[in-house]
Design a protein around this motif. Structure first.
Motif, short mmCIF file in Angstrom:
data_model
loop_
_atom_site.label_atom_id
_atom_site.label_comp_id
_atom_site.label_asym_id
_atom_site.label_seq_id
_atom_site.Cartn_x
_atom_site.Cartn_y
_atom_site.Cartn_z
N GLU A 87 15.33 6.13 -29.32
CA GLU A 87 14.09 6.11 -30.10
C GLU A 87 13.85 7.50 -30.68
O GLU A 87 13.75 8.47 -29.93
CB GLU A 87 12.94 5.73 -29.19
N GLY A 128 9.58 -2.82 -20.21
CA GLY A 128 9.50 -1.44 -19.75
C GLY A 128 9.40 -1.41 -18.25
O GLY A 128 10.38 -1.21 -17.52
N ARG A 129 8.20 -1.69 -17.74
CA ARG A 129 7.95 -1.51 -16.31
C ARG A 129 8.68 -2.52 -15.42
O ARG A 129 9.03 -2.19 -14.30
CB ARG A 129 6.44 -1.53 -16.07
N HIS A 155 10.42 5.29 -34.28
CA HIS A 155 9.10 5.02 -33.68
C HIS A 155 8.03 5.10 -34.77
O HIS A 155 7.74 6.17 -35.30
CB HIS A 155 8.80 6.03 -32.57
N PRO A 186 11.96 1.44 -24.60
CA PRO A 186 12.06 2.88 -24.37
C PRO A 186 11.05 3.34 -23.32
O PRO A 186 9.85 3.16 -23.50
CB PRO A 186 11.74 3.50 -25.74
N THR A 187 11.55 3.83 -22.22
CA THR A 187 10.66 4.49 -21.26
C THR A 187 11.27 5.86 -21.03
O THR A 187 12.39 5.96 -20.54
CB THR A 187 10.54 3.73 -19.93
N SER A 188 10.54 6.88 -21.43
CA SER A 188 11.08 8.23 -21.36
C SER A 188 11.27 8.64 -19.91
O SER A 188 10.73 8.02 -18.99
CB SER A 188 10.15 9.20 -22.08
N ASP A 236 11.74 8.49 -26.75
CA ASP A 236 11.04 9.69 -27.13
C ASP A 236 11.90 10.93 -27.40
O ASP A 236 11.74 11.97 -26.74
CB ASP A 236 10.07 10.01 -25.97
N ARG A 263 10.04 0.40 -34.24
CA ARG A 263 8.95 0.00 -33.34
C ARG A 263 7.63 0.18 -34.08
O ARG A 263 7.33 1.28 -34.56
CB ARG A 263 9.01 0.88 -32.09
N ALA A 272 4.06 -6.55 -20.90
CA ALA A 272 3.70 -7.43 -19.79
C ALA A 272 4.57 -8.67 -19.70
O ALA A 272 4.08 -9.77 -19.46
CB ALA A 272 2.22 -7.80 -19.86
N MET A 304 -1.63 -1.31 -24.78
CA MET A 304 -0.22 -1.04 -25.11
C MET A 304 0.66 -1.17 -23.86
O MET A 304 1.82 -1.52 -23.92
CB MET A 304 -0.17 0.40 -25.64
N HIS A 305 0.05 -0.83 -22.73
CA HIS A 305 0.74 -0.92 -21.42
C HIS A 305 -0.11 -1.83 -20.54
O HIS A 305 -0.78 -1.37 -19.62
CB HIS A 305 0.82 0.46 -20.75
#
Ligand SMILES: Cc1cc2nc3c(=O)[nH]c(=O)nc-3n(C[C@H](O)[C@H](O)[C@H](O)COP(=O)(O)O)c2cc1C
Length: 651
Positions: A104, A321-322, A169, A26-28, A61, A222, A299, A268-269
């Protein structure tokens, strides 16, 4: 490069089957449309992830109770009836890209913003005054029953809207996690104390969601497998949490950390200082104790690493995510064996930092992020052109690739003997490995395409006459700023002063290193020299360091600096003079201090190479100036400028 049988193997999650084991975390969205509804840009953002080949896209989110649960303004509320058609369209859009769709669902609890909710104070497990000075109320049992019901109602809406799965979440410091965490749950009743008691409310939520969606609709949850902060819970509790969820949900998605501690939020990121699969050990441990499929996140961007991790039984699937912002087509490239074509996420954190700063998500390496619809409705090329690109750094290489892909003829000239330009900064330290990987992948792409590359070529009227381009793109980059301070120009000329961007593992350094300039490059260089055992002092004119950094990378960088006891920051100090063996600087009152310096490194910023730009202007009637040549900024600006110039020149 191996085979990717595990990554490509389908996985059954309850009643649905993932077509492979790569999931979009989930990436808002950075910014919603009016009235917190999805906009066309938001659809394109998620559709691009789906089109890239991942098995499932999780929309980030979404809040279950508008009146008590909103932690920031850009959140869709599930109890807003007007949002429903937008959710239906979102499910359809993700499906049209070929992925399963999940949402989410969340509640901010004590993290909610008083201005966005109907209560006077936000509520959470325990009454407290939080770090921002806000009063938090303790939730009553009625409050908990109400919120559990809202989670159930929200999940039922998700199911009705056509999604294939729902994600609860229960991590990252939001409401359900606040009950799990000893940092925020100080209750002495049956909802506090032991991990069994702390799990009571999250389990009420899970039961309510299950009741609302039925046995056949998959529930993903999650969790933070560990909080990774002093006083927070560790993996032992993470395992107990998962054991209590086992059999009640269809997937356990194991992330890490809590927003209650900035460095935990960094973990977390994971950024450039953390290792690949930074939190994968948490999923690995949890998987040993549960039968429910486990997803790992954090990662992951190396297909071989991911394949091995799945092969070894570390998890059943992997969320990204990224990486799917950097390259949404990562899963399709894995499936097609086009590993070399993957654009690696460099974990610079700019995507998230931008969202926090100004509500805009941008990606350093992928200029399409923030305008994903261009992919589905490409701006037409009305005229094929011959383009001469001057400069083989990040902007020049991106322009060359983009221009070729849009059908133009490309000549790329570089005055040096190799492509890469400012990305050679990546050779400096091990923590820049991803930047190096990005540089090398861009070089490879340029070399593999039928692009004419002219190295050791300074473009002038003669070269322009030889190539006869229709268009010129000037991407000549920037030069280090030479401060007008006695001793600096001389030191640069005789080689006794080094540039931050040039420091590598092999650069000989003395015991005392003084770095002039505490911006991004100065600070990263300081971490490198400090870690190599040199006593390092940063001299910075402002009263803080790394102020030019995005928030996420800055938090990470400051932490790495703080843990080094051989690194000093001389803040509010303006450099006055450099002599053999010393750098002098004065404070605001004019008091001068001498800093012993066996090695002096200049990292005072960059300035555009205007001299070269000026010499090129007028040679080709249609000319674009991009990246640092226009104004010294970040790599992401160069890649976006490159994209813009190429799109414009086809008009
Ligand atoms: C731009 C951005 C937005 C995010 N939004 C959410 C979100 O809405 N909900 C959530 O649980 N996590 C969110 N995350 C966290 C990611 O889901 C993921 O856990 C984290 O980025 C680590 O994975 P990665 O290393 O693959 O990026 C977000 C991350 C980023 C970078």
């Amino acid at each position: 490069m191996g085979s990717y049988d595990m990554l490509l193997k389908p996985l059954k999650i309850g009643s649905v089957t993932l077509k492979n084991r790569m999931v979009s975390a989930p990436t808002s969205c950075a910014e919603l449309g009016p009235n917190e509804r999805y906009s066309e840009d938001n659809y394109a953002y998620y559709k691009l992830k789906a089109t890239g080949g991942c098995a499932m896209v999780v929309v980030g989110d979404v809040i279950v109770d508008n009146s008590t649960g909103r932690s920031h303004p850009q959140q869709v509320g599930l109890d807003d009836p007007g949002a429903i058609p937008y959710l239906v369209k979102m499910a359809d859009t993700i499906h049209s890209g070929g992925a399963l769709a999940s949402v989410e669902i969340d509640h901010g609890g004590a993290m909610c913003d008083e201005d966005l909710i109907d209560r006077e104070h936000a509520f959470g497990p325990s009454a407290m005054v939080d770090a921002w000075g806000d009063q938090i109320d303790e939730m009553t049992k009625d409050d908990m029953e109400y919120i559990a019901r809202k989670f159930g109602e929200g999940a039922a809406i998700i199911k009705d809207c056509g999604f294939d799965m729902v994600m609860i979440h229960c991590g990252h410091g939001w409401l359900l996690h606040q009950f799990l965490s000893p940092l925020t749950n100080k209750r002495t009743d049956e909802f506090g104390g032991s991990i069994e008691n702390r799990m009571r409310f999250p389990l009420m939520v899970v039961d309510s969601v299950r009741k609302a969606v039925g046995r056949n609709f998959p529930i993903d949850i999650r969790i933070s497998g560990a909080e990774r902060t002093p006083g927070g819970y560790g993996i032992e509790d993470g395992i107990r949490i998962a054991e209590m969820l086992d059999g009640k949900v269809d997937m356990i998605h194991v992330s890490a950390g809590t927003q209650y501690d900035p460095y935990s939020a960094v973990l977390m990121h994971p950024g450039i200082f953390q290792k690949p699969g930074e939190n994968s050990n948490l999923a690995r441990e949890i998987k040993k104790h549960v039968k429910t499929p486990v997803c790992s996140v954090g990662a992951f961007s190396d297909p071989d690493f991911m394949e091995n991790f799945l092969e070894e039984g570390g998890a059943d699937c992997i969320a990204m995510g990224r990486e799917l912002l950097a390259d949404p087509f990562f899963p399709k490239k894995v499936a097609r064996g086009e590993i070399g074509k993957i654009r690696p996420c460099i974990r610079c954190g700019e995507c998230q930092s931008g969202m926090m700063k100004n509500g805009c998500m941008r990606c350093t390496v992928n200029p399409l992020i923030g305008r994903e619809d261009d992919f589905f409705h490409p701006i037409p090329v009305l005229k094929k052109r011959k383009v001469l690109i001057v400069g083989g750094g990040p902007g020049g290489m991106e322009a060359a690739i983009e221009a070729y892909n849009r059908g133009h003829e490309v000549v790329l000239c570089e005055k040096g003997s190799k492509l890469g330009g400012a990305l050679y900064y990546a050779d400096g330290a091990d923590f820049k490995a991803l930047m190096k990987q990005y540089r090398d992948s861009q070089i490879r792409k340029v070399q593999e395409l039928p692009i004419k590359i002219r190295l050791n070529t300074c473009v002038d009227a003669k070269v322009v006459e030889e190539e006869k381009p229709d268009v010129m793109i000037i991407a000549v980059g920037a030069k280090p700023l030479i401060l007008p301070v006695p001793g600096i120009k001389e030191g640069v000329e005789d080689g006794s002063i080094l540039f931050g961007a040039d420091i590598t593992d092999n650069t000989p350094l003395g015991d005392n290193v003084v770095i002039i300039g505490g911006g991004l490059i100065g600070c990263e260089t300081a971490v490198h020299t400090g870690r190599m055992g040199h006593h390092t002092t940063i001299i910075e004119m402002r009263d803080d360091v790394a102020v030019d950094c995005g928030r996420m990378h800055r938090l990470n960088l400051l932490h790495q600096m703080d843990v080094l006891d051989n690194l000093d920051k001389a803040l509010g100090m303006a450099c006055t003079k450099v002599e053999k063996g010393a750098v002098y600087a004065k404070d605001a009152d004019g008091k001068e201090v001498r800093y012993p310096a066996d090695t002096v490194i200049l990292a005072a910023g960059l300035v555009s190479d205007t001299k070269t730009v000026d010499s090129l202007m007028g040679l080709v009637p249609e000319t674009y100036i991009i990246g640092d040549a226009m104004r010294a900024r970040k790599v992401g600006n160069a890649t976006r400028d490159a994209y813009d110039a190429v799109v414009s020149m086809g008009m």
